[in-house]
Design a protein around this motif. Structure first.
Motif, PDB file in Angstrom:
ATOM      1  N   ASP A 112      43.386  42.615  42.871  1.00  0.00           N
ATOM      2  CA  ASP A 112      42.673  43.095  41.683  1.00  0.00           C
ATOM      3  C   ASP A 112      42.400  41.908  40.762  1.00  0.00           C
ATOM      4  N   LEU A 113      41.156  41.440  40.736  1.00  0.00           N
ATOM      5  CA  LEU A 113      40.798  40.264  39.955  1.00  0.00           C
ATOM      6  C   LEU A 113      40.389  40.583  38.524  1.00  0.00           C
ATOM      7  N   ASN A 114      39.962  41.811  38.253  1.00  0.00           N
ATOM      8  CA  ASN A 114      39.437  42.134  36.924  1.00  0.00           C
ATOM      9  C   ASN A 114      40.219  43.211  36.188  1.00  0.00           C
ATOM     10  N   GLY A 115      41.356  43.627  36.730  1.00  0.00           N
ATOM     11  CA  GLY A 115      42.234  44.543  36.016  1.00  0.00           C
ATOM     12  C   GLY A 115      41.812  45.984  36.012  1.00  0.00           C
ATOM     13  N   ASP A 116      40.946  46.389  36.957  1.00  0.00           N
ATOM     14  CA  ASP A 116      40.511  47.786  37.004  1.00  0.00           C
ATOM     15  C   ASP A 116      41.303  48.616  38.008  1.00  0.00           C
ATOM     16  N   GLN A 117      42.391  48.027  38.528  1.00  0.00           N
ATOM     17  CA  GLN A 117      43.278  48.704  39.483  1.00  0.00           C
ATOM     18  C   GLN A 117      42.595  49.005  40.815  1.00  0.00           C
ATOM     19  N   ALA A 118      41.537  48.277  41.146  1.00  0.00           N
ATOM     20  CA  ALA A 118      40.826  48.449  42.411  1.00  0.00           C
ATOM     21  C   ALA A 118      40.788  47.104  43.132  1.00  0.00           C
ATOM     22  N   PRO A 119      40.740  47.121  44.466  1.00  0.00           N
ATOM     23  CA  PRO A 119      40.804  45.871  45.218  1.00  0.00           C
ATOM     24  C   PRO A 119      39.489  45.098  45.212  1.00  0.00           C
ATOM     25  N   ASP A 120      39.545  43.854  44.788  1.00  0.00           N
ATOM     26  CA  ASP A 120      38.438  42.923  44.887  1.00  0.00           C
ATOM     27  C   ASP A 120      38.744  41.934  46.015  1.00  0.00           C
ATOM     28  N   VAL A 121      37.786  41.089  46.345  1.00  0.00           N
ATOM     29  CA  VAL A 121      37.968  40.159  47.460  1.00  0.00           C
ATOM     30  C   VAL A 121      37.513  38.762  47.056  1.00  0.00           C
TER      31      VAL A 121
END
Length: 284
Positions: A112-121
């Protein structure tokens, strides 16, 4: 490694130049080989749930060179094969990088790169580090360039503010830190010396002071510099000069894993090298 068919046993994803296969875990430490329908990706893959199904998906960095024997060659970028939870996977979804067709691509890093609790890559393609931000389950926005120098990135909170930071090595043998500001934004890079011929990178609390430290292999080019560098973090984003530890592995470490291998609660350092050699540095 992960349980792709939800039977309670760990499975192993094995990738190679013409695709991949699974070693499906069974009782008594046995494994059964299972093939993948998609045979068009290079061996830069990891397992993570990016589709939000609670099942493991295959997240791939695709790269295709002129010498590859594939009739269809999508551009380099991100590929996701959604897991069904039974060891099978959906038809792949591709997310192009916009980089040149002959770009080298490394293994994706999911977090999670932006703190939205969703997986980024995070994906290194050619000469740039890209961030694919999650938009909805299994889908990503067009990539954003974060750095033109970081290779082998990891996601770690080095200043303990609860936001993701990025650490990686550069082509001129430095450790680069990008401090997260939230919302997918990062401060300008901060550099530290980390040895010579840098390769693998990992993070763990090596000295037990409660702060994240950085471990980097030295000798990535195969030269006999058989060592790892440990940079101790202060919890504010700064690191000590590197402490060099010899591994005894010829001709130089390339793979790196830091975890408790001995069961004493302390992180040990495992390195693998060209020539099928490995070394385990046991914490004292």
């Amino acid at each position: 490694i992960g349980d792709v068919n939800n039977d309670g046993w760990a499975d192993i994803l094995i990738t190679q130049l013409n695709g991949g296969l699974f070693a499906l875990g069974e009782p008594q430490r046995a494994f059964k080989l299972g093939t993948l329908a998609d045979e068009t990706f290079h061996p830069m893959a990891t397992l993570a749930d990016v589709a939000g199904s609670a099942y493991l998906d295959i997240v791939v960095g695709t790269t295709y060179l002129d010498s590859d024997p594939f009739p269809q060659k999508p551009p380099p970028g991100l590929r996701v094969l959604a897991g069904a939870g039974d060891g099978t996977f959906a038809f792949p979804d591709d997310f192009p990088s916009g980089q040149p067709a002959d770009s080298t691509v490394l293994t994706p890093v999911v977090g999670d790169l932006n703190g939205d609790q969703a997986p980024d890559v995070l994906l290194w393609v050619g000469t740039v580090l890209l961030a694919y931000f999650h938009t909805q389950p299994g889908l990503f926005a067009p990539p954003v360039t974060l750095s033109d120098s970081v290779v082998f990135p990891i996601i770690v909170d080095v200043n303990e503010d609860g936001m993701a930071d990025i650490a990686g090595v550069t082509g001129d043998d430095r450790l680069e830190i990008l401090i997260g500001k939230g919302g997918g934004l990062f401060s300008p890079p901060v550099y530290s010396d980390a040895g010579k011929d840098l390769g693998g990178i990992a993070s763990a609390d090596v000295n037990g002071d409660g702060h994240s430290d950085i471990v980097v292999t030295n000798g990535f080019d195969g030269s006999p510099k058989l060592s790892v560098a440990i940079l101790y973090g202060d919890g504010h984003g700064a690191f000590s000069p590197p402490e060099i530890c010899q591994t005894g592995v010829p001709p130089g470490p390339i793979g790196l894993e830091v975890r408790d291998f001995t069961g004493d609660g302390k992180p040990d350092i495992l390195t693998t090298a060209f020539g099928d050699s490995f070394s385990l540095l046991v914490a004292e």
